[in-house]
Design a protein around this motif. Structure first.
Motif, PDB file in Angstrom:
ATOM      1  N   ASN A 141     -64.017  30.244 -25.980  1.00 46.23           N
ATOM      2  CA  ASN A 141     -63.460  29.313 -25.008  1.00 46.23           C
ATOM      3  C   ASN A 141     -63.387  27.930 -25.643  1.00 46.23           C
ATOM      4  O   ASN A 141     -64.104  27.620 -26.598  1.00 46.23           O
ATOM      5  CB  ASN A 141     -64.321  29.255 -23.745  1.00 46.23           C
ATOM      6  CG  ASN A 141     -64.053  30.440 -22.821  1.00 46.23           C
ATOM      7  OD1 ASN A 141     -62.920  30.916 -22.714  1.00 46.23           O
ATOM      8  ND2 ASN A 141     -65.093  30.917 -22.146  1.00 46.23           N
ATOM      9  N   GLU A 144     -66.458  25.660 -26.885  1.00 45.63           N
ATOM     10  CA  GLU A 144     -67.675  26.469 -26.749  1.00 45.63           C
ATOM     11  C   GLU A 144     -67.885  27.295 -28.007  1.00 45.63           C
ATOM     12  O   GLU A 144     -66.967  27.484 -28.820  1.00 45.63           O
ATOM     13  CB  GLU A 144     -67.583  27.375 -25.523  1.00 45.63           C
ATOM     14  CG  GLU A 144     -67.585  26.602 -24.206  1.00 45.63           C
ATOM     15  CD  GLU A 144     -67.670  27.527 -23.003  1.00 45.63           C
ATOM     16  OE1 GLU A 144     -67.894  28.751 -23.194  1.00 45.63           O
ATOM     17  OE2 GLU A 144     -67.489  27.036 -21.881  1.00 45.63           O
ATOM     18  N   THR A 146     -69.721  30.445 -27.885  1.00 43.95           N
ATOM     19  CA  THR A 146     -70.146  31.794 -27.540  1.00 43.95           C
ATOM     20  C   THR A 146     -68.978  32.751 -27.736  1.00 43.95           C
ATOM     21  O   THR A 146     -67.888  32.534 -27.172  1.00 43.95           O
ATOM     22  CB  THR A 146     -70.640  31.861 -26.084  1.00 43.95           C
ATOM     23  OG1 THR A 146     -71.731  30.954 -25.914  1.00 43.95           O
ATOM     24  CG2 THR A 146     -71.079  33.269 -25.732  1.00 43.95           C
TER      25      THR A 146
END
Length: 262
Positions: A141, A144, A146
């Motif tokens: 994302n 981000e 992750t």
């Protein structure tokens, strides 16, 4: 006077019956007796003239004693060795590239099963093969670090192809900062480093690559693939690169990019 003439004829008779060596000894002895310096050594006047006549003439065009010829031979041998070494380096680089092609084929096959083959590109530079993952919204994302499901599948497709290799693996994170900020991260340095670390962690935990073979680095937007004026910069500069570090010597690694285009 009569005595001297008698001595002269005796001497002439004597030398007519002996070899040249004895004549030279007699001549040298008479010269010394009359005060002239001796010029005969170790056997009398088998002198410089006779010595020079008995030896082959020196070819000045090839250097004294053949020095120039010898130097040319040495130079030719050195150049031949250099050409042989260069040929060996080229052959080693070509072999390495062929091995990389096998890894690329395996990764592409795995990603094709997931329909994600277009999310990665392959290049080879002086470090070794580089698998570039474009960090679009299906990998991470925005702002981000992750891995999303698709990103996880991409790493799962890369891992098996490199797990058994002896090479160290470097993962580099890159951002672009063309639009917006970096979210909760203070700068692109932290964001790019975190994304690289996420990939390293997945390669370690899921693919089983030992941690001693893995390293992560973040470069923020300092190493763009395209200048900011290029329309591709916004998407393609934002990436994670998985580099299989070559074990070849530095002078051979430098040949990898050219070997990959042959």
């Amino acid at each position: 006077m009569m005595t001297l003439l008698m001595v002269l004829f005796i001497v002439l008779f004597a030398i007519s019956q002996v070899d040249q060596k004895k004549f030279a000894e007699l001549k040298n002895g008479l010269a010394v007796g009359f005060g002239s310096p001796s010029i005969a050594f170790n056997g009398g006047e088998a002198s410089l003239m006779e010595s020079s006549e008995s030896n082959s003439p020196i070819d000045l065009s090839s250097g004294i004693g053949g020095t120039t010829t010898d130097a040319t031979a040495v130079q030719n041998a050195v150049q031949a060795n250099e050409r042989a070494a260069a040929s060996q380096r080229q052959a080693a680089a070509a072999t390495e590239v062929r091995n990389y092609d096998k890894i690329k084929t395996q990764i592409t096959a795995e990603l094709t099963k997931q329909g994600l083959q277009d999310q990665v590109t392959y290049t080879i530079d002086e470090r070794g093969p580089v698998v570039t993952i474009i960090t679009t919204g299906i990998v991470f994302n925005g702002n981000e670090a992750t891995l999303l499901t698709a990103g996880q599948h991409i790493i799962d497709g890369i891992g098996p192809a490199i797990t058994a290799l002896p090479n160290h693996i470097e993962v580099d994170g890159h951002t672009n900062q063309l639009t917006g900020g970096t979210g909760t991260y203070p700068s692109g340095w932290e964001l790019s480093s975190s994304r690289a670390s996420a990939v390293v962690r997945t390669l370690h935990t899921d693919a089983g690559i030992t941690d001693t073979r893995l390293q992560a680095a973040g470069y923020a937007d300092t190493k763009p693939l395209y200048p900011t004026t290029d329309p591709r910069a916004e998407t393609l500069n934002r990436r994670v690169e998985v580099i299989i570090l070559s074990t070849l010597p530095a002078d051979t690694r430098a040949l990898l990019p050219s070997a990959s285009t042959n």
